[in-house]
Write a protein that holds these residues in place. Sequence first.
Motif, PDB file in Angstrom:
ATOM      1  N   GLY A 121       0.941  -1.331   0.010  1.00 21.91           N
ATOM      2  CA  GLY A 121      -0.016   0.094   0.029  1.00 21.91           C
ATOM      3  C   GLY A 121       0.925   1.344  -0.141  1.00 21.91           C
ATOM      4  N   GLY A 122       2.025   1.083  -0.438  1.00 24.07           N
ATOM      5  CA  GLY A 122       2.979   2.454  -0.521  1.00 24.07           C
ATOM      6  C   GLY A 122       3.827   2.672   0.553  1.00 24.07           C
ATOM      7  N   LYS A 123       3.643   1.735   1.475  1.00 20.45           N
ATOM      8  CA  LYS A 123       4.443   1.692   2.843  1.00 20.45           C
ATOM      9  C   LYS A 123       6.003   1.254   2.550  1.00 20.45           C
ATOM     10  CE  LYS A 123       0.506   1.215   5.813  1.00 20.45           C
ATOM     11  NZ  LYS A 123      -0.004   0.272   6.648  1.00 20.45           N
ATOM     12  N   LYS A 124       6.145   0.457   1.329  1.00 20.68           N
ATOM     13  CA  LYS A 124       7.449  -0.248   1.250  1.00 20.68           C
ATOM     14  C   LYS A 124       7.887  -0.071  -0.258  1.00 20.68           C
ATOM     15  CE  LYS A 124       7.419  -3.645   4.910  1.00 20.68           C
ATOM     16  NZ  LYS A 124       7.309  -5.101   5.229  1.00 20.68           N
ATOM     17  N   LEU A 125       8.948  -0.045  -0.483  1.00 23.08           N
ATOM     18  CA  LEU A 125       9.414   0.306  -1.894  1.00 23.08           C
ATOM     19  C   LEU A 125      10.248  -0.892  -2.207  1.00 23.08           C
ATOM     20  CD1 LEU A 125       9.320   2.239  -4.336  1.00 23.08           C
ATOM     21  CD2 LEU A 125      11.341   3.347  -3.173  1.00 23.08           C
ATOM     22  N   SER A 126      10.199  -1.841  -3.299  1.00 26.42           N
ATOM     23  CA  SER A 126      11.048  -2.813  -3.557  1.00 26.42           C
ATOM     24  C   SER A 126      12.070  -2.120  -4.759  1.00 26.42           C
ATOM     25  CB  SER A 126      10.207  -3.875  -4.205  1.00 26.42           C
ATOM     26  OG  SER A 126      11.341  -4.933  -4.888  1.00 26.42           O
ATOM     27  N   VAL A 127      13.298  -2.085  -4.399  1.00 25.87           N
ATOM     28  CA  VAL A 127      14.344  -1.470  -5.344  1.00 25.87           C
ATOM     29  C   VAL A 127      15.265  -2.574  -5.797  1.00 25.87           C
ATOM     30  CG1 VAL A 127      16.229   0.315  -5.486  1.00 25.87           C
ATOM     31  CG2 VAL A 127      14.221   0.645  -3.955  1.00 25.87           C
ATOM     32  N   ARG A 128      15.177  -2.876  -6.937  1.00 29.47           N
ATOM     33  CA  ARG A 128      16.313  -3.637  -7.945  1.00 29.47           C
ATOM     34  C   ARG A 128      17.476  -2.965  -8.567  1.00 29.47           C
ATOM     35  NH1 ARG A 128      16.539  -8.711  -7.608  1.00 29.47           N
ATOM     36  NH2 ARG A 128      17.534  -9.966  -9.651  1.00 29.47           N
ATOM     37  N   GLY A 129      18.633  -3.401  -8.313  1.00 30.49           N
ATOM     38  CA  GLY A 129      19.713  -2.987  -9.110  1.00 30.49           C
ATOM     39  C   GLY A 129      20.090  -4.263  -9.919  1.00 30.49           C
ATOM     40  N   TYR A 130      20.601  -4.040 -11.029  1.00 32.14           N
ATOM     41  CA  TYR A 130      21.062  -5.212 -12.065  1.00 32.14           C
ATOM     42  C   TYR A 130      22.191  -4.745 -12.925  1.00 32.14           C
ATOM     43  CZ  TYR A 130      17.300  -3.393 -15.097  1.00 32.14           C
ATOM     44  OH  TYR A 130      16.630  -2.381 -15.656  1.00 32.14           O
ATOM     45  N   ILE A 131      22.496  -5.765 -13.490  1.00 39.19           N
ATOM     46  CA  ILE A 131      23.268  -5.700 -14.660  1.00 39.19           C
ATOM     47  C   ILE A 131      22.748  -6.393 -15.866  1.00 39.19           C
ATOM     48  CG2 ILE A 131      25.599  -6.322 -15.819  1.00 39.19           C
ATOM     49  CD1 ILE A 131      26.696  -6.410 -12.611  1.00 39.19           C
ATOM     50  N   GLY A 132      22.668  -5.745 -17.089  1.00 42.13           N
ATOM     51  CA  GLY A 132      22.040  -6.241 -17.916  1.00 42.13           C
ATOM     52  C   GLY A 132      20.468  -6.608 -18.097  1.00 42.13           C
ATOM     53  N   VAL A 133      20.241  -7.541 -17.534  1.00 37.95           N
ATOM     54  CA  VAL A 133      18.654  -7.786 -17.081  1.00 37.95           C
ATOM     55  C   VAL A 133      18.171  -8.041 -15.784  1.00 37.95           C
ATOM     56  CG1 VAL A 133      18.557  -9.034 -19.560  1.00 37.95           C
ATOM     57  CG2 VAL A 133      19.038 -10.474 -17.642  1.00 37.95           C
ATOM     58  N   PRO A 134      17.067  -7.777 -15.464  1.00 38.64           N
ATOM     59  CA  PRO A 134      16.751  -7.671 -14.064  1.00 38.64           C
ATOM     60  C   PRO A 134      17.053  -8.907 -13.347  1.00 38.64           C
ATOM     61  CG  PRO A 134      15.050  -6.543 -15.303  1.00 38.64           C
ATOM     62  CD  PRO A 134      15.987  -7.081 -16.504  1.00 38.64           C
ATOM     63  N   MET A 135      16.978 -10.173 -14.125  1.00 37.79           N
ATOM     64  CA  MET A 135      17.115 -11.461 -13.322  1.00 37.79           C
ATOM     65  C   MET A 135      18.597 -11.570 -12.911  1.00 37.79           C
ATOM     66  SD  MET A 135      15.451 -14.272 -15.669  1.00 37.79           S
ATOM     67  CE  MET A 135      17.164 -15.259 -15.826  1.00 37.79           C
ATOM     68  N   LEU A 136      19.620 -10.635 -13.392  1.00 40.52           N
ATOM     69  CA  LEU A 136      20.932 -10.646 -12.869  1.00 40.52           C
ATOM     70  C   LEU A 136      21.177  -9.429 -11.870  1.00 40.52           C
ATOM     71  CD1 LEU A 136      22.869 -11.277 -16.299  1.00 40.52           C
ATOM     72  CD2 LEU A 136      22.064 -13.020 -14.409  1.00 40.52           C
ATOM     73  N   GLY A 137      20.556  -9.568 -10.708  1.00 32.89           N
ATOM     74  CA  GLY A 137      20.750  -8.226  -9.768  1.00 32.89           C
ATOM     75  C   GLY A 137      20.216  -8.850  -8.492  1.00 32.89           C
ATOM     76  N   ARG A 138      19.872  -7.719  -7.548  1.00 32.53           N
ATOM     77  CA  ARG A 138      19.561  -7.961  -6.160  1.00 32.53           C
ATOM     78  C   ARG A 138      18.577  -6.912  -5.702  1.00 32.53           C
ATOM     79  NH1 ARG A 138      25.073  -5.874  -3.181  1.00 32.53           N
ATOM     80  NH2 ARG A 138      23.752  -4.724  -1.644  1.00 32.53           N
ATOM     81  N   SER A 139      17.668  -7.208  -4.993  1.00 31.18           N
ATOM     82  CA  SER A 139      16.602  -6.351  -4.501  1.00 31.18           C
ATOM     83  C   SER A 139      16.728  -5.952  -3.018  1.00 31.18           C
ATOM     84  CB  SER A 139      15.274  -7.004  -4.766  1.00 31.18           C
ATOM     85  OG  SER A 139      15.213  -7.119  -5.839  1.00 31.18           O
ATOM     86  N   GLN A 140      16.389  -4.744  -2.836  1.00 35.47           N
ATOM     87  CA  GLN A 140      16.357  -4.314  -1.289  1.00 35.47           C
ATOM     88  C   GLN A 140      14.761  -3.939  -1.070  1.00 35.47           C
ATOM     89  OE1 GLN A 140      19.116  -1.187  -0.665  1.00 35.47           O
ATOM     90  NE2 GLN A 140      20.741  -2.582   0.071  1.00 35.47           N
ATOM     91  N   THR A 141      14.439  -4.046   0.153  1.00 34.83           N
ATOM     92  CA  THR A 141      13.173  -3.346   0.576  1.00 34.83           C
ATOM     93  C   THR A 141      13.651  -2.106   1.339  1.00 34.83           C
ATOM     94  OG1 THR A 141      12.052  -5.530   0.650  1.00 34.83           O
ATOM     95  CG2 THR A 141      11.096  -3.574   1.793  1.00 34.83           C
ATOM     96  N   TRP A 142      12.781  -1.205   0.929  1.00 34.24           N
ATOM     97  CA  TRP A 142      13.020   0.236   1.732  1.00 34.24           C
ATOM     98  C   TRP A 142      11.551   0.366   2.313  1.00 34.24           C
ATOM     99  CZ3 TRP A 142      15.852   4.068  -2.100  1.00 34.24           C
ATOM    100  CH2 TRP A 142      16.933   3.674  -2.622  1.00 34.24           C
ATOM    101  N   VAL A 143      11.564   1.044   3.484  1.00 46.53           N
ATOM    102  CA  VAL A 143      10.593   1.298   4.190  1.00 46.53           C
ATOM    103  C   VAL A 143      10.260   2.880   4.477  1.00 46.53           C
ATOM    104  CG1 VAL A 143       9.513   0.994   6.514  1.00 46.53           C
ATOM    105  CG2 VAL A 143      10.958  -0.833   5.599  1.00 46.53           C
ATOM    106  N   ARG A 144       9.219   3.349   3.909  1.00 48.66           N
ATOM    107  CA  ARG A 144       8.702   4.580   4.136  1.00 48.66           C
ATOM    108  C   ARG A 144       8.708   5.252   5.528  1.00 48.66           C
ATOM    109  NH1 ARG A 144       5.976   8.152   0.402  1.00 48.66           N
ATOM    110  NH2 ARG A 144       5.212   6.280  -0.800  1.00 48.66           N
ATOM    111  N   GLN A 145       9.527   6.559   5.521  1.00 53.40           N
ATOM    112  CA  GLN A 145       9.632   6.952   6.832  1.00 53.40           C
ATOM    113  C   GLN A 145       8.862   8.291   7.030  1.00 53.40           C
ATOM    114  OE1 GLN A 145      11.888   5.731   9.444  1.00 53.40           O
ATOM    115  NE2 GLN A 145      11.236   4.248   7.726  1.00 53.40           N
ATOM    116  N   GLU A 146       8.424   9.006   5.562  1.00 51.34           N
ATOM    117  CA  GLU A 146       7.594   9.979   5.756  1.00 51.34           C
ATOM    118  C   GLU A 146       6.909  10.120   4.566  1.00 51.34           C
ATOM    119  OE1 GLU A 146       9.917  13.999   4.630  1.00 51.34           O
ATOM    120  OE2 GLU A 146      10.018  13.262   6.805  1.00 51.34           O
TER     121      GLU A 146
END
Length: 146
Positions: A121-146
Amino acid sequence: MKFIAFIATAVLSISPAFADSSSPVGLWKNIDDVSGKPKALIRITENNGVLQGKIEQLFREPNEDPSPKCEKCDDARKDQPILGMTILSGLKKDGDEYAGGEILDPNNGKVYKSKMHLTDGGKKLSVRGYIGVPMLGRSQTWVRQE
């Protein structure tokens, strides 16, 4: 009359929270995908439909440098303070996600392609960094503070 003023004040103070839940613009706590610990507070802003994110605060262990520099960066950010650094840039809305941007990992100095989408519901953000294609990467979850 006082009651109407109270209700108007309450509605105006709550409504920005609802508006922000559909956009990643705001302050986010990033959670390290390896350690599970918070690493930084990142402020995401929008300018002409393009998102960028700057580090506003770092969460450091007592034995760590409180003012680290991006020693491993190989662009204009080399040896610049990580605090205040733009690490996320160029993301544009693409359906339900934001894509086409880049994210810097200040720990290794590498810049990755990036995409992200809101969850919970907009409280979290899934951020993916990758090389080439999204499958070759990693994700982090960011939590909304304001």
